[in-house]
Design a protein around this motif. Sequence first.
Motif, PDB file in Angstrom:
ATOM      1  N   GLU A 222       0.846  -1.194   0.000  1.00  0.00           N
ATOM      2  CA  GLU A 222       0.000   0.000   0.000  1.00  0.00           C
ATOM      3  C   GLU A 222       0.880   1.242   0.000  1.00  0.00           C
ATOM      4  N   SER A 223       0.506   2.240  -0.811  1.00  0.00           N
ATOM      5  CA  SER A 223       1.255   3.489  -0.868  1.00  0.00           C
ATOM      6  C   SER A 223       0.272   4.653  -0.834  1.00  0.00           C
ATOM      7  N   VAL A 224       0.725   5.824  -1.262  1.00  0.00           N
ATOM      8  CA  VAL A 224      -0.121   7.021  -1.382  1.00  0.00           C
ATOM      9  C   VAL A 224       0.196   7.663  -2.727  1.00  0.00           C
ATOM     10  N   PHE A 225      -0.656   8.587  -3.155  1.00  0.00           N
ATOM     11  CA  PHE A 225      -0.384   9.317  -4.388  1.00  0.00           C
ATOM     12  C   PHE A 225       0.668  10.395  -4.150  1.00  0.00           C
ATOM     13  N   LEU A 226       1.505  10.604  -5.152  1.00  0.00           N
ATOM     14  CA  LEU A 226       2.366  11.784  -5.164  1.00  0.00           C
ATOM     15  C   LEU A 226       1.530  12.934  -5.708  1.00  0.00           C
ATOM     16  N   GLY A 227       1.432  14.012  -4.976  1.00  0.00           N
ATOM     17  CA  GLY A 227       0.572  15.105  -5.414  1.00  0.00           C
ATOM     18  C   GLY A 227      -0.884  14.767  -5.149  1.00  0.00           C
ATOM     19  N   LYS A 228      -1.776  15.434  -5.886  1.00  0.00           N
ATOM     20  CA  LYS A 228      -3.209  15.253  -5.677  1.00  0.00           C
ATOM     21  C   LYS A 228      -3.672  13.918  -6.249  1.00  0.00           C
ATOM     22  N   SER A 229      -4.657  13.331  -5.592  1.00  0.00           N
ATOM     23  CA  SER A 229      -5.264  12.101  -6.098  1.00  0.00           C
ATOM     24  C   SER A 229      -6.185  12.444  -7.266  1.00  0.00           C
ATOM     25  N   PRO A 230      -6.549  11.462  -8.110  1.00  0.00           N
ATOM     26  CA  PRO A 230      -7.494  11.744  -9.197  1.00  0.00           C
ATOM     27  C   PRO A 230      -8.802  12.339  -8.713  1.00  0.00           C
ATOM     28  N   ILE A 231      -9.318  11.878  -7.566  1.00  0.00           N
ATOM     29  CA  ILE A 231     -10.567  12.420  -7.022  1.00  0.00           C
ATOM     30  C   ILE A 231     -10.382  13.887  -6.648  1.00  0.00           C
ATOM     31  N   GLU A 232      -9.237  14.220  -6.048  1.00  0.00           N
ATOM     32  CA  GLU A 232      -8.947  15.611  -5.681  1.00  0.00           C
ATOM     33  C   GLU A 232      -8.808  16.501  -6.908  1.00  0.00           C
ATOM     34  N   LEU A 233      -8.444  15.902  -8.051  1.00  0.00           N
ATOM     35  CA  LEU A 233      -8.336  16.658  -9.296  1.00  0.00           C
ATOM     36  C   LEU A 233      -9.674  16.765 -10.019  1.00  0.00           C
ATOM     37  N   GLY A 234     -10.731  16.212  -9.418  1.00  0.00           N
ATOM     38  CA  GLY A 234     -12.072  16.363  -9.983  1.00  0.00           C
ATOM     39  C   GLY A 234     -12.578  15.178 -10.761  1.00  0.00           C
ATOM     40  N   MET A 235     -11.853  14.072 -10.795  1.00  0.00           N
ATOM     41  CA  MET A 235     -12.301  12.899 -11.528  1.00  0.00           C
ATOM     42  C   MET A 235     -13.466  12.239 -10.797  1.00  0.00           C
ATOM     43  N   PRO A 236     -14.597  11.994 -11.473  1.00  0.00           N
ATOM     44  CA  PRO A 236     -15.718  11.320 -10.801  1.00  0.00           C
ATOM     45  C   PRO A 236     -15.347   9.883 -10.450  1.00  0.00           C
ATOM     46  N   PRO A 237     -15.862   9.365  -9.350  1.00  0.00           N
ATOM     47  CA  PRO A 237     -15.483   8.020  -8.898  1.00  0.00           C
ATOM     48  C   PRO A 237     -15.791   6.924  -9.912  1.00  0.00           C
ATOM     49  N   TYR A 238     -16.816   7.142 -10.765  1.00  0.00           N
ATOM     50  CA  TYR A 238     -17.222   6.106 -11.722  1.00  0.00           C
ATOM     51  C   TYR A 238     -16.423   6.156 -13.039  1.00  0.00           C
ATOM     52  N   LYS A 239     -15.488   7.099 -13.155  1.00  0.00           N
ATOM     53  CA  LYS A 239     -14.796   7.337 -14.417  1.00  0.00           C
ATOM     54  C   LYS A 239     -14.181   6.059 -14.980  1.00  0.00           C
ATOM     55  N   PHE A 240     -13.507   5.304 -14.149  1.00  0.00           N
ATOM     56  CA  PHE A 240     -12.839   4.100 -14.609  1.00  0.00           C
ATOM     57  C   PHE A 240     -13.426   2.843 -13.961  1.00  0.00           C
ATOM     58  N   ALA A 241     -14.676   2.912 -13.577  1.00  0.00           N
ATOM     59  CA  ALA A 241     -15.434   1.779 -13.031  1.00  0.00           C
ATOM     60  C   ALA A 241     -14.929   1.366 -11.654  1.00  0.00           C
ATOM     61  N   TYR A 242     -13.692   0.944 -11.566  1.00  0.00           N
ATOM     62  CA  TYR A 242     -13.112   0.580 -10.273  1.00  0.00           C
ATOM     63  C   TYR A 242     -12.318   1.773  -9.729  1.00  0.00           C
ATOM     64  N   PRO A 243     -12.228   1.897  -8.417  1.00  0.00           N
ATOM     65  CA  PRO A 243     -11.488   3.024  -7.841  1.00  0.00           C
ATOM     66  C   PRO A 243     -10.023   3.024  -8.270  1.00  0.00           C
ATOM     67  N   ILE A 244      -9.482   4.226  -8.445  1.00  0.00           N
ATOM     68  CA  ILE A 244      -8.050   4.365  -8.715  1.00  0.00           C
ATOM     69  C   ILE A 244      -7.360   4.516  -7.365  1.00  0.00           C
ATOM     70  N   VAL A 245      -6.568   3.533  -7.001  1.00  0.00           N
ATOM     71  CA  VAL A 245      -5.951   3.522  -5.676  1.00  0.00           C
ATOM     72  C   VAL A 245      -4.476   3.138  -5.792  1.00  0.00           C
ATOM     73  N   PRO A 246      -3.616   3.676  -4.918  1.00  0.00           N
ATOM     74  CA  PRO A 246      -2.194   3.330  -4.918  1.00  0.00           C
ATOM     75  C   PRO A 246      -1.937   2.103  -4.036  1.00  0.00           C
ATOM     76  N   THR A 247      -2.655   1.022  -4.345  1.00  0.00           N
ATOM     77  CA  THR A 247      -2.688  -0.124  -3.439  1.00  0.00           C
ATOM     78  C   THR A 247      -2.822  -1.429  -4.216  1.00  0.00           C
ATOM     79  N   ILE A 248      -2.193  -2.478  -3.703  1.00  0.00           N
ATOM     80  CA  ILE A 248      -2.554  -3.848  -4.047  1.00  0.00           C
ATOM     81  C   ILE A 248      -3.059  -4.471  -2.749  1.00  0.00           C
ATOM     82  N   SER A 249      -4.329  -4.796  -2.708  1.00  0.00           N
ATOM     83  CA  SER A 249      -4.968  -5.214  -1.461  1.00  0.00           C
ATOM     84  C   SER A 249      -4.548  -6.623  -1.048  1.00  0.00           C
ATOM     85  N   ASP A 250      -4.477  -6.825   0.266  1.00  0.00           N
ATOM     86  CA  ASP A 250      -4.334  -8.176   0.795  1.00  0.00           C
ATOM     87  C   ASP A 250      -5.637  -8.921   0.534  1.00  0.00           C
ATOM     88  N   ARG A 251      -5.527 -10.183   0.151  1.00  0.00           N
ATOM     89  CA  ARG A 251      -6.727 -10.983  -0.102  1.00  0.00           C
ATOM     90  C   ARG A 251      -6.504 -12.418   0.375  1.00  0.00           C
TER      91      ARG A 251
END
Length: 260
Positions: A222-251
């Motif tokens: 898990e990491s964080v975005f450098l600079g603003k996240s896509p959501i902070e830049l105004g990208m709607p959450p549904y833009k790419f269907a799945y969330p854009i995250v700086p993470t590979i989740s444990d499963r």
Amino acid sequence: LGDFCHPKETNKIIMQIWNRFSGPKHHVIGNHDLESGRFTRKQVLDFWQARDPYYSFDIKGYHVIILDGNERNPEHEIPWKYERYISEEQLNWLEEDLNKTDLPVIIFIHQGLDGDLGGIEEAVRTRQVFSRANQKAKFRKVQVVFSGHHHKDYHNVINGIHYIHINSTSYHWQGNQYAESPYSEELNKKFPYMKYMAHYKDPLWAVVDIVNEETLNLVGKESVFLGKSPIELGMPPYKFAYPIVPTISDRVIKLSRELL
């Protein structure tokens, strides 16, 4: 899972780092490795010291299949910039290969086979090959499919088969509308495409461990975005269907040989 590096002199340092690992190494060809015909499969495979565009092997009680999702669709009169197609020849090979093994199967392919996000055009037909193999074997032979093309972090289940999408090591392409770079003007001039990417601060990676026939553990970074996240830049959450995250989740994935 693909998009590893172009076969050119400046990338030899990447191969030198990669080859420090002494264990078995297997490559999946991604669309950017071929880069719209700039490089041939032979050039890519030779540079990586890899085997074939698609092939299979057995390891520790599992049958592993590597697929090539970058073949040209013959129905495209003008080739697409990035083809995402599995040919009849490869599908026939896949079906024969699945029918030859009695082991549970794990599949690796660059583009997704589980949705409509710009994944494999022949996704439904390919999934039907998996389903036929499972029905013929009378157990859930194809168990897990890994992909990585979409730079997302998600897990779907279709007909009992787990489709696990592994996020990019470094970024998500967010395009012109949300372009903003956390880097200096000098660096942006040198690498003009960087401003179109949502960059992760740390490289992402994951370790997958099949504990037994019933459990697959995936431990991600898990990491964080450098600079603003896509959501902070105004990208709607549904833009790419799945969330854009700086993470590979444990499963923890529960596997089963029982047919649905």
